[in-house]
Design an enzyme around this catalytic site. Sequence first.
Site, PDB file in Angstrom:
ATOM      1  N   LYS A  52       1.878   1.896  -5.171  1.00 29.31           N
ATOM      2  CA  LYS A  52       2.435   1.257  -6.383  1.00 29.31           C
ATOM      3  C   LYS A  52       1.542   1.477  -7.592  1.00 29.31           C
ATOM      4  CE  LYS A  52       2.375  -2.666  -4.187  1.00 29.31           C
ATOM      5  NZ  LYS A  52       2.047  -2.228  -2.819  1.00 29.31           N
ATOM      6  N   THR A 111      -8.715  -3.678  -0.460  1.00 29.47           N
ATOM      7  CA  THR A 111      -9.251  -5.017  -0.705  1.00 29.47           C
ATOM      8  C   THR A 111     -10.229  -5.444   0.385  1.00 29.47           C
ATOM      9  OG1 THR A 111      -7.282  -5.618  -1.915  1.00 29.47           O
ATOM     10  CG2 THR A 111      -8.588  -7.444  -1.084  1.00 29.47           C
ATOM     11  N   ALA A 125      -4.011  -7.998  -3.596  1.00 31.54           N
ATOM     12  CA  ALA A 125      -3.556  -6.629  -3.836  1.00 31.54           C
ATOM     13  C   ALA A 125      -4.747  -5.698  -4.018  1.00 31.54           C
ATOM     14  CB  ALA A 125      -2.683  -6.590  -5.088  1.00 31.54           C
ATOM     15  N   GLY A 126      -4.544  -4.445  -3.668  1.00 35.15           N
ATOM     16  CA  GLY A 126      -5.534  -3.405  -3.938  1.00 35.15           C
ATOM     17  C   GLY A 126      -4.757  -2.174  -4.348  1.00 35.15           C
ATOM     18  N   HIS A 127      -4.784  -1.860  -5.628  1.00 39.55           N
ATOM     19  CA  HIS A 127      -3.987  -0.744  -6.148  1.00 39.55           C
ATOM     20  C   HIS A 127      -4.928   0.362  -6.617  1.00 39.55           C
ATOM     21  CE1 HIS A 127      -0.523  -3.757  -7.140  1.00 39.55           C
ATOM     22  NE2 HIS A 127      -0.783  -3.662  -5.862  1.00 39.55           N
ATOM     23  N   GLN A 176       1.848  -6.311  -3.031  1.00 40.65           N
ATOM     24  CA  GLN A 176       2.332  -6.368  -1.646  1.00 40.65           C
ATOM     25  C   GLN A 176       3.637  -5.562  -1.478  1.00 40.65           C
ATOM     26  OE1 GLN A 176       1.327  -9.658  -3.187  1.00 40.65           O
ATOM     27  NE2 GLN A 176      -0.611  -8.734  -2.674  1.00 40.65           N
ATOM     28  N   THR A 184       2.933 -12.639   3.023  1.00 41.22           N
ATOM     29  CA  THR A 184       2.103 -13.278   2.017  1.00 41.22           C
ATOM     30  C   THR A 184       2.886 -14.480   1.471  1.00 41.22           C
ATOM     31  OG1 THR A 184       0.668 -12.870   0.120  1.00 41.22           O
ATOM     32  CG2 THR A 184       2.861 -11.834   0.042  1.00 41.22           C
ATOM     33  N   LEU A 209       4.009  12.385   0.631  1.00 40.34           N
ATOM     34  CA  LEU A 209       4.698  13.407   1.429  1.00 40.34           C
ATOM     35  C   LEU A 209       3.690  14.445   1.919  1.00 40.34           C
ATOM     36  CD1 LEU A 209       7.508  14.365   2.395  1.00 40.34           C
ATOM     37  CD2 LEU A 209       7.613  15.807   0.358  1.00 40.34           C
ATOM     38  N   ASP A 257      -8.917  -1.027   8.580  1.00 40.25           N
ATOM     39  CA  ASP A 257      -8.067   0.120   8.891  1.00 40.25           C
ATOM     40  C   ASP A 257      -6.616  -0.325   8.838  1.00 40.25           C
ATOM     41  OD1 ASP A 257      -9.987   1.990   9.230  1.00 40.25           O
ATOM     42  OD2 ASP A 257      -9.914   2.025  11.430  1.00 40.25           O
ATOM     43  N   ARG A 258      -5.771   0.506   8.250  1.00 46.81           N
ATOM     44  CA  ARG A 258      -4.345   0.158   8.243  1.00 46.81           C
ATOM     45  C   ARG A 258      -3.697   0.652   9.530  1.00 46.81           C
ATOM     46  NH1 ARG A 258      -3.706   2.362   2.087  1.00 46.81           N
ATOM     47  NH2 ARG A 258      -4.599   0.554   1.051  1.00 46.81           N
ATOM     48  N   THR A 297      -5.997 -11.771   3.672  1.00 47.18           N
ATOM     49  CA  THR A 297      -7.106 -11.100   3.000  1.00 47.18           C
ATOM     50  C   THR A 297      -8.255 -12.083   2.737  1.00 47.18           C
ATOM     51  OG1 THR A 297      -6.123 -11.573   0.854  1.00 47.18           O
ATOM     52  CG2 THR A 297      -5.553  -9.464   1.868  1.00 47.18           C
ATOM     53  N   ASP A 348       0.810  -1.224   0.000  1.00 45.58           N
ATOM     54  CA  ASP A 348       0.000   0.000   0.000  1.00 45.58           C
ATOM     55  C   ASP A 348       0.845   1.277   0.000  1.00 45.58           C
ATOM     56  OD1 ASP A 348      -2.242  -1.656   0.117  1.00 45.58           O
ATOM     57  OD2 ASP A 348      -2.150  -1.720   2.304  1.00 45.58           O
ATOM     58  N   GLU A 349       1.988   1.216  -0.636  1.00 46.88           N
ATOM     59  CA  GLU A 349       2.871   2.381  -0.684  1.00 46.88           C
ATOM     60  C   GLU A 349       2.445   3.372  -1.767  1.00 46.88           C
ATOM     61  OE1 GLU A 349       3.860  -0.756  -1.106  1.00 46.88           O
ATOM     62  OE2 GLU A 349       5.319  -1.305   0.440  1.00 46.88           O
TER      63      GLU A 349
HETATM   64  P1  GDP Z   1      -0.754   0.201  -3.583  1.00 39.42           P
HETATM   65  O1  GDP Z   1      -1.392  -1.029  -3.073  1.00 39.42           O
HETATM   66  O2  GDP Z   1       0.718   0.253  -3.319  1.00 39.42           O
HETATM   67  O3  GDP Z   1      -1.065   0.482  -5.031  1.00 39.42           O
HETATM   68  O4  GDP Z   1      -1.375   1.416  -2.754  1.00 39.42           O
HETATM   69  P2  GDP Z   1      -2.929   1.608  -2.362  1.00 39.42           P
HETATM   70  O5  GDP Z   1      -3.662   2.042  -3.551  1.00 39.42           O
HETATM   71  O6  GDP Z   1      -3.445   0.444  -1.603  1.00 39.42           O
HETATM   72  O7  GDP Z   1      -2.807   2.783  -1.299  1.00 39.42           O
HETATM   73  C1  GDP Z   1      -2.206   3.992  -1.608  1.00 39.42           C
HETATM   74  C2  GDP Z   1      -3.231   5.120  -1.426  1.00 39.42           C
HETATM   75  O8  GDP Z   1      -2.563   6.363  -1.435  1.00 39.42           O
HETATM   76  C3  GDP Z   1      -4.250   5.215  -2.548  1.00 39.42           C
HETATM   77  O9  GDP Z   1      -5.452   5.678  -2.001  1.00 39.42           O
HETATM   78  C4  GDP Z   1      -3.649   6.246  -3.488  1.00 39.42           C
HETATM   79  O10 GDP Z   1      -4.625   6.936  -4.260  1.00 39.42           O
HETATM   80  C5  GDP Z   1      -3.011   7.173  -2.508  1.00 39.42           C
HETATM   81  N1  GDP Z   1      -1.796   7.878  -2.971  1.00 39.42           N
HETATM   82  C6  GDP Z   1      -0.791   7.421  -3.764  1.00 39.42           C
HETATM   83  N2  GDP Z   1       0.196   8.345  -3.846  1.00 39.42           N
HETATM   84  C7  GDP Z   1      -0.201   9.400  -3.078  1.00 39.42           C
HETATM   85  C8  GDP Z   1       0.400  10.647  -2.723  1.00 39.42           C
HETATM   86  O11 GDP Z   1       1.505  10.985  -3.116  1.00 39.42           O
HETATM   87  N3  GDP Z   1      -0.327  11.462  -1.875  1.00 39.42           N
HETATM   88  C9  GDP Z   1      -1.553  11.113  -1.383  1.00 39.42           C
HETATM   89  N4  GDP Z   1      -2.174  11.967  -0.570  1.00 39.42           N
HETATM   90  N5  GDP Z   1      -2.133   9.949  -1.702  1.00 39.42           N
HETATM   91  C10 GDP Z   1      -1.466   9.099  -2.525  1.00 39.42           C
HETATM   92  P1  IMO Z   2      -0.984  -4.275  -2.091  1.00 42.75           P
HETATM   93  O1  IMO Z   2      -0.522  -4.859  -3.405  1.00 42.75           O
HETATM   94  C1  IMO Z   2      -1.085  -4.696   2.260  1.00 42.75           C
HETATM   95  C2  IMO Z   2      -1.186  -8.787   3.857  1.00 42.75           C
HETATM   96  C3  IMO Z   2      -2.439  -9.241   4.565  1.00 42.75           C
HETATM   97  C4  IMO Z   2      -1.854 -10.211   5.577  1.00 42.75           C
HETATM   98  C5  IMO Z   2      -0.716 -10.867   4.787  1.00 42.75           C
HETATM   99  C6  IMO Z   2      -1.077 -12.222   4.181  1.00 42.75           C
HETATM  100  O2  IMO Z   2      -2.263  -3.528  -2.167  1.00 42.75           O
HETATM  101  O3  IMO Z   2       0.126  -3.528  -1.439  1.00 42.75           O
HETATM  102  P2  IMO Z   2      -2.569 -12.927   2.100  1.00 42.75           P
HETATM  103  O4  IMO Z   2      -4.035 -12.746   1.816  1.00 42.75           O
HETATM  104  O5  IMO Z   2      -1.683 -12.322   1.078  1.00 42.75           O
HETATM  105  O6  IMO Z   2      -2.208 -14.362   2.398  1.00 42.75           O
HETATM  106  O7  IMO Z   2      -2.321 -12.136   3.488  1.00 42.75           O
HETATM  107  O8  IMO Z   2      -0.384  -9.957   3.746  1.00 42.75           O
HETATM  108  N1  IMO Z   2      -1.389  -8.263   2.478  1.00 42.75           N
HETATM  109  C7  IMO Z   2      -1.322  -6.973   2.164  1.00 42.75           C
HETATM  110  N2  IMO Z   2      -1.136  -5.870   2.913  1.00 42.75           N
HETATM  111  N3  IMO Z   2      -1.204  -4.558   0.931  1.00 42.75           N
HETATM  112  C8  IMO Z   2      -1.368  -5.653   0.137  1.00 42.75           C
HETATM  113  O9  IMO Z   2      -1.337  -5.597  -1.211  1.00 42.75           O
HETATM  114  C9  IMO Z   2      -1.475  -6.929   0.754  1.00 42.75           C
HETATM  115  N4  IMO Z   2      -1.660  -8.183   0.279  1.00 42.75           N
HETATM  116  C10 IMO Z   2      -1.590  -8.989   1.354  1.00 42.75           C
HETATM  117  O10 IMO Z   2      -3.100  -8.158   5.192  1.00 42.75           O
HETATM  118  O11 IMO Z   2      -1.273  -9.506   6.647  1.00 42.75           O
HETATM  119 MG    MG Z   3      -2.895  -1.652  -1.784  1.00 40.60          MG
END
Ligand code: GDP
Ligand code: IMO
Ligand code: MG
Length: 427
Positions: free
Chosen positions: A16, A299, A39-41, A223, A238, A331, A303-304, A128, A13-14
């Site tokens: 990506k 996904t 994953a949830g992007h 992940q 994972t 940032l 709450d994170r 998940t 969830d950085e």
């Molecule tokens: P991923 O799984 O690594 O693709 O990340 P997620 O989509 O799960 O979570 C990242 C969240 O941060 C999403 O809601 C994005 O829209 C948001 N996001 C990404 N980059 C930025 C940023 O630079 N600033 C802010 N405020 N939000 C961002």
């Molecule tokens: P993205 O791609 C954050 C975590 C789950 C659990 C562990 C194992 O959006 O960054 P799994 O269902 O994979 O066997 O669960 O990994 N996890 C994630 N946490 N972002 C994800 O994907 C994740 N995919 C799995 O919460 O702790």
């Molecule tokens: Mg994600």
Amino acid sequence: MPALVLLGAQWGDEGKGKATDLLGGSVDYVVRYQGGNNAGHTVVVGDQKYALHLLPSGILSPTCVPVIGNGVVVDPSVLLSELSGLNERGVDTSKLLISGNAHIITPYHVTVDKVTERFLGKRKIGTTGRGIGPTYADKINRVGIRVQDLYDESILTQKVEAALDVKNQMLTKLYNRRAIAIEQVVEELLGYAEKLAPYVADTVLVLNQALEEDKVVLFEGGQGTLLDIDHGTYPFVTSSNPTAGGACTGSGVGPTKISRVIGILKAYTTRVGAGPFPTELFDEDGQALRRIGGERGVTTGRDRRCGWFDAVIARYATRVNGLTDFFLTKLDVLTGWEQIPVCVAYEIDGKRVEELPYSQTDFHHAKPVYENLPGWSEDITKAKSFADLPKNAQNYVKALEEMSGAPISAIGVGPGRDETIEINSFL
Ligand code: GDP
Ligand code: IMO
Ligand code: MG
């Protein structure tokens, strides 16, 4: 032209999805190489928000070929509904390619994932619940079902029988559940065969030929580094390899083809599910990061957990991935703090430790050693260049770069495609 890897440097969830989408317009192929719909992007384009689970984020760029590599685990029902959801919103998904060697998540994998978590009780991983672990377990146990098996009914039936043999014993005798009917599973899987057929391809050949032709291939990790089955905080991980090496095994492209490895790094830290997290905050600062950063799982809606930036983790990510660059995200979320603590080392049993300990026990005992960096209060979401950032924000970025071991080549200042400061070009 070379291959690039883009992966999570922390616990997922950085950001990506946003980073991949940003590069998607300039690359020819975007490849998922591991994981599945755990994953949830999130990708924000103008006023449109997309949540992608299984499809590579490059699917939103019309010129880009999205690829699901052999290392991915595919839930066909999720894939088809994700495709139709995008089609309804006018996104063309016809270029998608799926490896015939990718493994299939079946309903029994989802059942086993949920049942095992329930039985682990207090010791659960907090998965998940998407069947990821059991599907990879079957792959390693050589009783998995691959995409190509959908096209041979007799083989498929034999394989489902083999897979369910032990599982049904386990479900009925150990977990007190009903047995799963082989014919029902086979029928359901065969129902997907025709719908998936247009996408199934020899993706190893396609990708290697593309690289021969100087096309640009981007690998998008799911992940993150610390969720890696080998290099993460095992067992709270994972069941695949999000780290850079996974891009090779999960796609059939050799390491000599990869020229750049970009770590996506959040300006603070989050984690979903169970497991150690040294900089986790349980106070108002943690709540503020969650609120301002919108830190809720894409996904599962959980709450994170939130905490300050951890430079020990960033250094570790640089090492195990051979990172060439960082893309620092979110940032803007840190705007408004007078002082921003950053974890520079750990204290473990009274000793200062600079690098991530290999021992699980030590990591569980690690207490963060913080350095306070001065914050800023100006809105930075409109910043287009590094020079547009307030001095203290610039210094925060420079300090993180120095501690983390690779140059920060881009900075996210908002969720939108254009809310990014590019420092060094990735291409
Ligand atoms: P991923 O799984 O690594 O693709 O990340 P997620 O989509 O799960 O979570 C990242 C969240 O941060 C999403 O809601 C994005 O829209 C948001 N996001 C990404 N980059 C930025 C940023 O630079 N600033 C802010 N405020 N939000 C961002
Ligand atoms: P993205 O791609 C954050 C975590 C789950 C659990 C562990 C194992 O959006 O960054 P799994 O269902 O994979 O066997 O669960 O990994 N996890 C994630 N946490 N972002 C994800 O994907 C994740 N995919 C799995 O919460 O702790
Ligand atoms: Mg994600």
